[in-house]
Design an enzyme around this catalytic site. Structure first.
Site, PDB file in Angstrom:
ATOM      1  N   ARG A 166     -11.673  16.569   6.810  1.00 51.45           N
ATOM      2  CA  ARG A 166     -12.446  17.124   5.495  1.00 51.45           C
ATOM      3  C   ARG A 166     -13.814  17.408   5.995  1.00 51.45           C
ATOM      4  NH1 ARG A 166     -11.072  11.422   2.603  1.00 51.45           N
ATOM      5  NH2 ARG A 166      -9.707  10.900   4.189  1.00 51.45           N
ATOM      6  N   GLU A 191      -8.807  -4.650   4.499  1.00 48.93           N
ATOM      7  CA  GLU A 191      -8.815  -4.480   2.918  1.00 48.93           C
ATOM      8  C   GLU A 191      -7.612  -5.288   2.248  1.00 48.93           C
ATOM      9  OE1 GLU A 191      -9.043  -0.538   4.498  1.00 48.93           O
ATOM     10  OE2 GLU A 191      -9.384   0.286   2.739  1.00 48.93           O
ATOM     11  N   ASN A 203       0.902  -1.307  -0.027  1.00 52.00           N
ATOM     12  CA  ASN A 203       0.183   0.155   0.098  1.00 52.00           C
ATOM     13  C   ASN A 203       0.880   1.207   0.015  1.00 52.00           C
ATOM     14  OD1 ASN A 203      -1.782   1.927   0.712  1.00 52.00           O
ATOM     15  ND2 ASN A 203      -2.890   1.166   2.138  1.00 52.00           N
ATOM     16  N   HIS A 239     -12.793   4.039  -0.686  1.00 49.82           N
ATOM     17  CA  HIS A 239     -12.877   3.107   0.160  1.00 49.82           C
ATOM     18  C   HIS A 239     -13.599   1.656  -0.291  1.00 49.82           C
ATOM     19  CE1 HIS A 239     -13.130   6.317   3.765  1.00 49.82           C
ATOM     20  NE2 HIS A 239     -11.729   6.052   3.260  1.00 49.82           N
ATOM     21  N   ARG A 297      -2.474  -1.918  -3.524  1.00 48.04           N
ATOM     22  CA  ARG A 297      -3.837  -1.187  -3.374  1.00 48.04           C
ATOM     23  C   ARG A 297      -3.675   0.168  -4.094  1.00 48.04           C
ATOM     24  NH1 ARG A 297      -4.951   3.621   0.990  1.00 48.04           N
ATOM     25  NH2 ARG A 297      -6.914   3.782   0.454  1.00 48.04           N
TER      26      ARG A 297
END
Ligand code: ADP
Length: 408
Positions: A241, A393, A7, A181, A92
């Protein structure tokens, strides 16, 4: 099959070495501050329970990859004796644009298409490409698979992914909803479908609530809608955010605060959300929970309460909207840092949803710990099954990689 999951972020590279037959992890670690002074690696050998950290110069992700391989082969801290023991690499990838609707084996054509995704994820795409090229350099000929965060959302229909902007923006620049996601939503939705015992006719809302948060409507196992948009800035309030706001606020802020496009983007991505609503106190929900628990004597109490209340209300709105979109609801899943850990947030979101048939078991909900695995928190009478399912994940990336490479 032994699969190395990589990743590669903008200045970091995380990795895990899996045996996909037993779904165990032999080793994992992280290289940080890549391309910055003081770069370092932390490597964990899980079979023997050993940890080693070291500061080592890493100019780019390719150098980080060679260091990862060095650690995996290390006599003391390693877990393999030759590179041949790594059978494939799974990456990823944050953004695959509209090019990728599933995981793919790396080819020249795939790499060329990934380069075209640069504008959608300008920080991540170059890092992914460097990570891939680093693997090609240290493990030439090793099959590599790309697993995209956007792929699971590619089943949305145009009415869900199009914005009401001039059509040319979509045609010429690819401006549309892509979501994010996706690998996490796919993993937890998959676990939920196993629990429900069927795919056809199921309607699930998956809530990935962490530092970054997104909600998805998954009907018949496919994404019908999702809260993140053209970028991961859209949807609900997050750590830093802002999530959805009236778009007219953007030019308003630029004018009033004299901000450039980069400046306003920085404000919305890095200075908003929990951090912004608490006037810079914290982006971490644990700090906000503490300020709330402390009571009014804590100077951040009121704003922390407000920040968490905003998220709770937004989550409720998404669940209601997605239930309407799917014509009903069979299950709600909570996952990621906040979704898996915050009892109070889950309880607040699930309370007063009885019109939808949601009946939360407050005792079960309060018992969940990070170690819990796929736990039901709704009562047996609840028409909607509510579960907390820890996301994984990396495991899904390892599974996809093994499946694709086995079929070559
Ligand atoms: P990321 O999106 O970076 O992967 P995570 O999924 O790890 O982030 O989520 C990070 C968030 O989870 C932080 O806001 C953190 O406060 C929250 N979190 C982690 N552990 C707990 C906990 N025990 N209780 C409440 N919130 C938690």
């Amino acid at each position: 099959m032994n699969v190395l999951v990589v990743n590669a972020g903008s200045s970091s590279l995380k990795y895990q070495l899996f045996d996909t037959n037993t779904e165990t992890v032999f080793a994992k670690g992280i290289c940080e501050r890549i391309g910055i002074d003081g770069s370092a690696i932390e490597h964990k050998q899980l079979v023997k329970g050993l940890v080693t950290s070291e500061t080592r110069p890493m100019k780019n992700h390719a150098q980080a990859m060679s260091l990862v391989v060095e650690k995996l082969l290390d006599k003391e801290y390693g877990c393999i004796s030759s590179m041949d023991e790594i059978e494939a690499v799974g990456h990823r990838v944050v953004h695959g644009g509209a090019y990728f609707s599933e995981s793919v084996l790396l080819t020249d054509d795939v790499l060329a298409k990934l380069r075209l995704c640069h504008d959608f994820a300008p920080l991540h795409t170059p890092a992914h490409i460097q990570g891939i090229e680093g693997c090609l350099a240290v493990m030439p000929g090793k099959p590599q698979v790309l697993v995209f965060d956007t792929a699971f959302h590619q089943t949305m229909k145009p009415e869900a992914y199009m914005y009401a902007l001039p059509y040319e923006l979509y045609r010429d620049y690819g401006v549309r909803r892509y979501g994010a996601h996706g690998t996490s939503h796919r993993f937890v939705a998959g676990e939920m479908l196993k629990i429900l015992g069927k795919t056809e006719g199921t309607r699930i809302v998956t809530c990935h609530i962490g530092n970054g948060s997104s909600i998805s409507a998954v009907k018949d196992g496919k994404v019908m809608d999702t809260s993140m948009g053209f970028t991961p800035l859209a949807g609900v309030e997050m750590g830093t955010r802002c999530g959805d706001i009236d778009p007219a606020i953007v030019p308003f802020m630029m004018e009033k605060l004299n901000l450039t496009p980069a400046g306003v983007s920085d404000l919305m991505n890095k200075k908003s959300g929990f951090l912004g609503v608490t006037s810079g106190y914290s982006s971490d929900s644990r700090d906000l929970q503490k300020a709330i628990a402390d009571g009014p004597s804590n100077p951040h109490h009121e704003q922390a309460k407000l920040a968490i209340s905003i998220l709770k209300l937004q989550l409720k709105k998404y669940i209601g909207a997605y239930a309407a979109e799917m014509n009903g609801l069979d299950a709600i899943v909570f996952t990621a840092g906040i979704g898996e850990n915050s009892t109070t947030l889950r309880e607040a979101v699930l309370t007063d949803l009885d019109f939808l048939g949601v009946d939360v078991d407050k005792e079960l909900n309060a018992k969940i710990t990070r170690q819990s695995n796929n736990v039901k928190i709704s009562t047996d009478a609840s028409k909607v099954a509510v579960y907390v399912i820890p996301t994984n994940e990396e495991l899904l990336i390892a599974r996809d990689t093994a499946a694709i490479v086995s079929a070559i």
